[in-house]
Design an enzyme around this catalytic site. Structure first.
Site, PDB file in Angstrom:
ATOM      1  CB  SER A  25     -32.432   3.175   0.305  1.00  0.00           C
ATOM      2  OG  SER A  25     -33.161   2.027   0.631  1.00  0.00           O
ATOM      3  CG  HIS A  55     -36.908   0.980   4.988  1.00  0.00           C
ATOM      4  ND1 HIS A  55     -37.627   1.671   4.054  1.00  0.00           N
ATOM      5  CD2 HIS A  55     -35.900   0.381   4.311  1.00  0.00           C
ATOM      6  CE1 HIS A  55     -37.084   1.509   2.858  1.00  0.00           C
ATOM      7  NE2 HIS A  55     -36.038   0.722   2.995  1.00  0.00           N
ATOM      8  CG  HIS A  77     -40.120  -3.052   0.608  1.00  0.00           C
ATOM      9  ND1 HIS A  77     -39.837  -2.468   1.813  1.00  0.00           N
ATOM     10  CD2 HIS A  77     -39.496  -2.307  -0.332  1.00  0.00           C
ATOM     11  CE1 HIS A  77     -39.063  -1.411   1.615  1.00  0.00           C
ATOM     12  NE2 HIS A  77     -38.840  -1.285   0.328  1.00  0.00           N
ATOM     13  CE1 TYR A  79     -37.844  -6.467   1.642  1.00  0.00           C
ATOM     14  CE2 TYR A  79     -38.010  -5.537  -0.548  1.00  0.00           C
ATOM     15  CZ  TYR A  79     -37.602  -5.435   0.763  1.00  0.00           C
ATOM     16  OH  TYR A  79     -36.983  -4.299   1.198  1.00  0.00           O
ATOM     17  CD  GLU A  80     -41.108  -4.837   4.701  1.00  0.00           C
ATOM     18  OE1 GLU A  80     -41.075  -4.710   5.932  1.00  0.00           O
ATOM     19  OE2 GLU A  80     -41.368  -3.907   3.926  1.00  0.00           O
ATOM     20  CB  ALA A 107     -32.363   2.353  -3.363  1.00  0.00           C
ATOM     21  CG  MET A 205     -36.550  -5.552  -4.825  1.00  0.00           C
ATOM     22  SD  MET A 205     -35.683  -6.324  -3.452  1.00  0.00           S
ATOM     23  CE  MET A 205     -34.173  -6.880  -4.267  1.00  0.00           C
ATOM     24  CB  SER A 206     -40.359  -0.272  -3.650  1.00  0.00           C
ATOM     25  OG  SER A 206     -39.506   0.728  -4.192  1.00  0.00           O
ATOM     26  CG  ASN A 229     -27.016  -1.792  -6.956  1.00  0.00           C
ATOM     27  OD1 ASN A 229     -27.910  -1.231  -6.311  1.00  0.00           O
ATOM     28  ND2 ASN A 229     -27.246  -2.826  -7.728  1.00  0.00           N
ATOM     29  CG  HIS A 241     -29.836  -3.880   2.478  1.00  0.00           C
ATOM     30  ND1 HIS A 241     -30.728  -3.189   1.672  1.00  0.00           N
ATOM     31  CD2 HIS A 241     -30.047  -3.422   3.735  1.00  0.00           C
ATOM     32  CE1 HIS A 241     -31.444  -2.359   2.426  1.00  0.00           C
ATOM     33  NE2 HIS A 241     -31.059  -2.478   3.672  1.00  0.00           N
TER      34      HIS A 241
HETATM   35  N1  HPA Z   1     -31.941  -4.900  -7.747  1.00  0.00           N
HETATM   36  C1  HPA Z   1     -33.140  -4.799  -7.154  1.00  0.00           C
HETATM   37  N2  HPA Z   1     -33.434  -3.886  -6.253  1.00  0.00           N
HETATM   38  C2  HPA Z   1     -32.476  -3.002  -5.925  1.00  0.00           C
HETATM   39  C3  HPA Z   1     -31.200  -3.044  -6.495  1.00  0.00           C
HETATM   40  C4  HPA Z   1     -30.913  -4.048  -7.465  1.00  0.00           C
HETATM   41  O1  HPA Z   1     -29.802  -4.152  -8.027  1.00  0.00           O
HETATM   42  N3  HPA Z   1     -30.483  -2.022  -5.941  1.00  0.00           N
HETATM   43  C5  HPA Z   1     -31.316  -1.392  -5.071  1.00  0.00           C
HETATM   44  N4  HPA Z   1     -32.521  -1.977  -5.051  1.00  0.00           N
END
Ligand code: HPA
Length: 266
Positions: A25, A55, A77, A79-80, A107, A205-206, A229, A241
């Site tokens: 991202s 994506h 990912h 999680y997909e 990200a 998460m990647s 963030n 998200h």
């Molecule tokens: N946690 C996990 N994955 C993320 C985050 C987060 O705060 N921000 C962007 N991807």
């Protein structure tokens, strides 16, 4: 793998990329002004397609500063619902196509108050907090060792290159340890305190599965996170998200500049 390689070679006219770039991202628009050949994942034998909003799902072959590059526009990912083997399959294909250096971007949420949203972070090491490993299963000794060393994945020399590019551009870049969770839920504040206590700087998460495979295959690996963030509990805000995507848009220019400079320097 041969069917995949034959298909790609046919479509690209035997293009031999030196560098592979995985877009997270915040870099989705990286290829916007480049000419090249696009191949949809859906058309490639044995490739899976990303299901995440925002994506894309295609490979892009191009030339930049006399370097031949292949770009993953949209990554897969865990999680997909994909197996780590599916997620890392493209990395193995890149190696077979001739890639020497892999640049992974993502990200991530900051675990530290001094790493702010829209900061860039050079990944110096990672913590795999998924209890999964893409190398589980029978080893193909022609690709790499059964028990590969992971003591210097994001090699010192690659880190130096990235830092010198950032310096030349007058861009500040933080350095830290990336923690991977499976997601898709964001962390709890207690988990964030734990990751910080374990030595993490950012969480996402990647990236970790691809980095493990890249190192196993003997490629030079670079990892860069865009902090989108503060992780849960560090700020009072709820995580979304949309916020991640929004900060990605704001920081895309400097992220793109840095990646261009790195490709030029490699
Ligand atoms: N946690 C996990 N994955 C993320 C985050 C987060 O705060 N921000 C962007 N991807």
């Amino acid at each position: 793998m041969q069917a995949t390689i034959d298909f790609i070679n046919k479509r690209t006219g035997n293009f031999v990329p030196d560098i592979a770039l995985v877009l997270g991202s915040g870099l989705g628009e990286f290829t916007k002004n480049l000419d090249g050949i696009t191949i949809e994942y859906a058309d490639i034998p044995d490739f899976k397609t990303s299901t995440v909003k925002g994506h894309k799902g295609s490979l892009f072959f191009s030339e930049l500063f006399d370097k031949k590059i292949v770009v993953m526009q949209g990554r897969l990912h865990f999680y997909e619902g994909y197996d780590l083997k599916d997620i890392t399959y493209p990395i193995k294909i890149f190696k077979k196509l001739g890639v020497k250096t892999l640049i992974l971007t993502n990200a991530a949420g900051s675990l530290r108050e001094d790493f702010k949203p829209s900061d860039l972070m050079l990944i110096t090491d990672h913590i795999n907090f998924t209890s999964k490993n893409p190398l589980i299963g029978k080893n193909d000794d022609t690709l790499g060792e059964r028990f590969p060393d992971m003591s210097n994945i994001y090699t010192d020399s690659m880190q130096e290159k990235v830092k010198s590019c950032a310096k030349d551009l007058g861009l500040e870049i933080k350095e830290g340890v990336y923690v991977m969770t499976t997601g898709p839920s964001y962390e709890t504040p207690a988990e964030v305190r734990m990751f910080k206590a374990l030595g993490g700087s950012a969480v996402g998460m990647s990236t970790v599965p691809e980095a493990i495979i890249s190192n196993y295959l003997g490629m030079d690996t670079i990892g860069i996170s865009l902090i989108t963030n503060y992780a849960s509990g560090i700020s009072k805000n709820k995580l979304s998200h949309d916020e991640v995507v929004e900060v990605g848009k704001i920081a895309t220019q400097k992220f793109t500049k840095l990646i261009n400079a790195i490709i030029n320097k490699l």
